[in-house]
Design an enzyme around this catalytic site. Structure first.
Site, PDB file in Angstrom:
ATOM      1  CD  GLU A  18      -1.473  -2.409   2.265  1.00  0.00           C
ATOM      2  OE1 GLU A  18      -0.172  -2.576   1.698  1.00  0.00           O
ATOM      3  OE2 GLU A  18      -2.023  -2.622   2.973  1.00  0.00           O
ATOM      4  CG  LEU A  19       4.764   3.406   2.025  1.00  0.00           C
ATOM      5  CD1 LEU A  19       3.998   4.734   2.425  1.00  0.00           C
ATOM      6  CD2 LEU A  19       5.844   3.033   3.187  1.00  0.00           C
TER       7      LEU A  19
ATOM      8  CE  LYS B 120      23.286  -2.663  -3.546  1.00  0.00           C
ATOM      9  NZ  LYS B 120      22.900  -3.810  -4.113  1.00  0.00           N
TER      10      LYS B 120
ATOM     11  CD  GLU C 100      21.610  -8.330 -20.056  1.00  0.00           C
ATOM     12  OE1 GLU C 100      20.715  -8.052 -19.031  1.00  0.00           O
ATOM     13  OE2 GLU C 100      22.581  -8.132 -20.035  1.00  0.00           O
TER      14      GLU C 100
ATOM     15  CG  ASP D 149      26.331  -9.533 -15.632  1.00  0.00           C
ATOM     16  OD1 ASP D 149      27.499  -8.754 -16.242  1.00  0.00           O
ATOM     17  OD2 ASP D 149      25.360  -9.614 -16.380  1.00  0.00           O
TER      18      ASP D 149
ATOM     19  CD  GLU E 204      28.090   2.007 -10.216  1.00  0.00           C
ATOM     20  OE1 GLU E 204      27.479   1.051 -10.451  1.00  0.00           O
ATOM     21  OE2 GLU E 204      28.030   2.863  -9.448  1.00  0.00           O
TER      22      GLU E 204
ATOM     23  CG  HIS F  59      23.162   4.773 -11.922  1.00  0.00           C
ATOM     24  ND1 HIS F  59      24.551   4.335 -12.163  1.00  0.00           N
ATOM     25  CD2 HIS F  59      22.566   3.780 -11.313  1.00  0.00           C
ATOM     26  CE1 HIS F  59      24.677   3.144 -11.731  1.00  0.00           C
ATOM     27  NE2 HIS F  59      23.471   2.664 -11.381  1.00  0.00           N
TER      28      HIS F  59
ATOM     29  CB  CYS G 151      25.582  -0.316 -14.782  1.00  0.00           C
ATOM     30  SG  CYS G 151      24.929  -1.712 -14.200  1.00  0.00           S
TER      31      CYS G 151
HETATM   32  N1  GLN Z   1      24.358  -7.302 -17.763  1.00  0.00           N
HETATM   33  C1  GLN Z   1      23.478  -6.597 -16.898  1.00  0.00           C
HETATM   34  C2  GLN Z   1      22.809  -5.505 -17.642  1.00  0.00           C
HETATM   35  O1  GLN Z   1      23.400  -4.976 -18.524  1.00  0.00           O
HETATM   36  C3  GLN Z   1      24.378  -6.162 -15.795  1.00  0.00           C
HETATM   37  C4  GLN Z   1      23.056  -5.678 -14.740  1.00  0.00           C
HETATM   38  C5  GLN Z   1      23.932  -5.068 -13.280  1.00  0.00           C
HETATM   39  O2  GLN Z   1      25.259  -5.061 -13.296  1.00  0.00           O
HETATM   40  N2  GLN Z   1      23.177  -4.832 -12.275  1.00  0.00           N
HETATM   41  O3  GLN Z   1      21.602  -5.142 -17.381  1.00  0.00           O
HETATM   42 ZN    ZN Z   2      26.295  -3.156 -13.121  1.00  0.00          ZN
END
Ligand code: GLN
Ligand code: ZN
Length: 759
Positions: free
Chosen positions: A16-17, A113, A485, A600, A666, A695, A727
């Site tokens: 719900e939140l 994290k 992917e 990965d 990264e 990001h 990433c």
């Molecule tokens: N191969 C994944 C992607 O490109 C790696 C994702 C990740 O490192 N979190 O989405």
């Molecule tokens: Zn990554």
């Protein structure tokens, strides 16, 4: 006997939140309505705890976004860029701190994290001139509300030493210079909570890590300041996620009225603690695992509690969860789709409260024979459950030989063969795997799940996307291509769904950050791979181009760390099983002609235990599992790996020990740190430090990226440097992706020419 939990999940049994927050952010739900829902959730959660028989209910554990942010707000530590006098502190300013302000181009606070969990907190910022002072009454209001409803509230506060340790310092600030002002603010909170709460918990999980000296030095003085402010209330020192190790003396000397130990992770310390506990201190036993979904062995937990109670006296023992239940889903009774035996072996937050209630009641002399009997029966049924033990898997694992953990030749020789086979330029360019997951892709997946699209039509749709992704990469001039992917919703769930030994809950959501939740798969049985999982997609992509295509797999350590793992086998053993299954896939890819395979390990660093003493054991088996996965291939096949987050300085030797031919990491968010690690340690194989931050939608310029490549060249020889983003590009849109990659390829060309001219 007192019984309690360290916190209840905030999201609600039907998330719900999450939905309310998202409606509020879209302007469809008023602040009053949002606050009303918060009040509903809190009262519902208190009732669950009281109904379960817990003597105390947790308050202060609820948050509309994150409890570390809440603590910063409580202390009035608002970064300057949000200090807009007109905006109400809640919710406007609060959510701007959490999510940024796109209109005014004000970036959000950074996120990272929470210890070794997959929960993310907002990193408080300390800048010169900040004056901590009590600025928010929320926890006090909550304690009053709980008391008015007839409960015995136990307030939970993130402790000052952990809080300051988690902050980031700017402009020459020294975090512990603020200690006495921060402590004064806490004293004020305690003074106001004291009339409302008999017990107040101060969480200092930083004690379970190798604390910096300054944090250590500040701990006892702060405890002394808090103690005198608590007046009538009694204080519990909360520790969790690990044992106290070298910090045990500090914890025992805090002078609080109780110490909480997370026995699910610090069981080995119980004896020492009981032996040395000061006479006026009680011991809260964290017997119920807050981070997994399995039933507690109640007979054993009762036995432990009884043993301690016999020595300390019942009034000095509490029954509790190991850590906050924030990391567990809410209610297993909603999992009607699960196999009943499996469901019978599980306990989510609601059920965990009841388990603690039973332990407390039994110790108080209550008759809970029926509950104990039922618990034992469920555990036995699960152990005997069909398919939990697969003798073929066990046999294969026993047959693992040391040769299976090593590539045939050393890296230098492999590299020569791979260079000849792949004919790559100097500074080769590639990406991390995923390309934008467009609305159409998601719609196709939904239609397939709902039965509105058949498998053949779905596959045709996905192949169309793959063809488009390959064509775009050729147009960009990238050197090692990927299939993009599009068939994957999630890098762990996708593989879990095709492996044996995994189950999926319908509603087992756990908060990751803010309104974001994840639903980790459940590993309940021996893991094996019935059939190839990715080969058809990747060989299709390879059939479309003369350039090498890189097959994409998720590694065993990451699959393990992002799942709920069975508790009847060591994690290392479960990880080995996954490693063998993924190894089969690696070999099938090689056999089908895929020349480059990326495994990965995004969550490799996340599983690192908090205490240094336990880290080596983890790293040893984690590296071994990666090698078991990767080492079956011939020398000519190039193995890549990828890791998120760049705090690798301390473990770079272990990354080298994985012996991937190429690793991408990264690094653009804190590039200097990563490059610093290379200065100190010469990483032996090829490496691609990410040169742009995926990001953010921002398109980095050619010169900017070329500058980063040149910087990397100062510590990595040109012959071993790869050019790639940070990433996967899954969350980005096509236009910004194309623009960024075009610039990246151009930057590589530019610097490549400089290198060639110099030789
Ligand atoms: N191969 C994944 C992607 O490109 C790696 C994702 C990740 O490192 N979190 O989405
Ligand atoms: Zn990554």
């Amino acid at each position: 006997m007192e019984s309690h939990i360290l916190g209840f999940p905030r999201v609600g049994s039907a998330r719900e939140l999450k939905f309310a927050l998202e409606r509020h952010w879209r302007g469809e739900l008023s602040a009053e309505e949002l606050l009303g829902l918060g009040r509903d959730l809190k009262t519902r959660h208190w009732k669950i705890q009281a109904d379960a028989g817990l003597s105390l209910v947790a308050v202060g554990d609820f948050s509309f976004y994150d409890h570390v942010l809440d603590t910063a707000v409580m202390l009035g530590l608002t970064p300057e860029r949000f200090a807009d006098r007109d905006a109400p502190a809640f919710p406007d300013r609060y959510f701007r701190m959490a999510r940024g302000d796109a209109h005014r181009n004000v970036p959000a606070m950074e996120m990272t994290k929470w210890f070794d969990t997959n929960y993310h907190f907002l990193v408080p910022e300390l800048t010169p001139g900040m004056v901590p002072r009590l600025s928010c009454q929320a926890v006090i209001d909550d304690a009053r509300l709980a008391r008015d409803l007839g409960y015995r509230p136990k307030a939970v506060l993130l402790g000052p030493v952990t809080f300051l340790s988690l902050c980031k310092e700017y402009g020459g600030m020294e975090r512990f210079e603020l200690l006495s002002e921060v402590a004064s603010a806490y004293r004020e909170v305690l003074r106001q909570l004291a009339p409302l709460c008999e017990w107040i918990e101060i969480d200092e999980p930083i004690l379970c890590t190798d604390m910096p000296l300054a944090a250590k030095a500040s701990f006892l003085p702060v405890c002394a300041m808090l103690r005198t402010a608590a007046e009538g209330a009694r204080l519990i020192l909360g520790t969790f996620f690990g044992g106290l190790g070298d910090n045990l003396d500090l914890a025992l000397a805090c002078g609080f009225d109780a110490l909480h130990l997370d026995l699910t992770r610090a069981g080995q310390e119980l004896e020492a603690v009981v032996g040395r506990l000061p006479e006026n201190m009680a011991l809260s036993l964290g017997l119920v695992d807050g981070r997994n979904i399995w039933k507690t062995d109640l007979a054993r937990a009762v036995g432990t509690a009884r043993g301690v109670a016999d020595r300390l006296g019942r009034d000095r023992v509490f029954a509790a969860s190991g850590c906050s239940l924030l990391h567990s889903p809410v209610d297993v009774d909603l999992e009607t789709g699960l196999d009943p035996t499996l469901r019978g072996a599980m306990a989510f937050a609601v059920q965990k409260c009841r388990e603690i209630g039973v332990i407390g009641a039994v110790l108080d002399g209550g008759d809970r024979t029926e509950a104990l009997r039922e618990n034992a029966a469920c555990l036995t049924a699960r152990r005997a459950g069909a398919g939990v033990r697969d003798s073929e898997v066990r046999r294969r694992l026993e047959g693992v030989t040391p040769e299976m953990l090593s590539r045939k030749s050393p890296f230098a020789e492999r590299k020569k063969l791979q260079n000849a086979a792949l004919s790559l330029p100097l500074l080769p360019t590639t990406t991390i795997g995923s390309f934008p997951q467009t609305a159409e892709i998601r719609a196709a997946r939904l239609a397939l799940r709902r039965g509105e699209m058949d498998q053949a039509a779905y596959e045709a749709r996905i192949k169309g996307v793959i063809a488009d992704v390959v064509a775009r990469q050729e147009e960009l001039g990238l050197d090692v291509l990927v299939h993009g992917e599009p068939e994957r919703n999630d890098m762990v769930e996708y593989f879990g769904q095709m492996l044996r030994g995994f189950a999926f809950t319908g509603n087992g959501w756990v908060q990751s950050y803010g309104s974001r939740c994840v639903k980790p798969p459940v590993i309940y049985a021996d893991v094996s791979r019935p059939r190839p999982m990715t080969v058809s997609w990747i060989s299709f992509a390879q059939s479309l181009t003369k350039k090498p295509v890189k097959g994409m797999l998720t590694g065993p350590v990451t699959i393990l760390n992002w799942s709920f793992v069975r508790d009847d086998l060591p994690r290392s053993e479960v990880c080995r099983q996954i490693a063998l299954a993924v190894r089969d896939e690696v070999l099938d890819l090689e056999r089908s002609g895929v020349p480059v395979i990326q495994i990965d390990e995004a969550a490799f660093r996340e599983g690192l235990p908090l205490a240094r003493a336990d880290q080596e054991a983890y790293l040893t088996w984690a590296v071994e599992c990666f090698r078991l996965t990767a080492s079956g291939v011939g020398d000519k096949t190039q193995i890549h790996s990828h890791m998120c987050y760049s705090e690798f300085g301390a473990i770079i030797r272990w990354i080298a020990a994985m012996d991937a031919d190429v690793v991408s990491i990264e690094s653009s968010r804190s590039k200097m740190e990563l490059l610093e690690a290379f200065r100190e340690y010469e990483y032996p194989n090829d490496i691609g430090p990410g040169i742009y931050d995926i990001h953010s939608p921002r398109v980095p310029g050619v010169e900017e990226m070329a500058g980063l490549v040149r910087k990397a060249l100062a510590v990595v020889p040109a012959g071993r440097l790869w050019i790639n983003p940070d990433c996967g590009l899954k969350t980005r849109d096509w236009p910004e992706t194309m623009a960024s990659l075009a610039n990246m390829v151009e930057a590589a060309r530019l610097v490549r020419a400089e290198c060639l001219a110099a030789t």
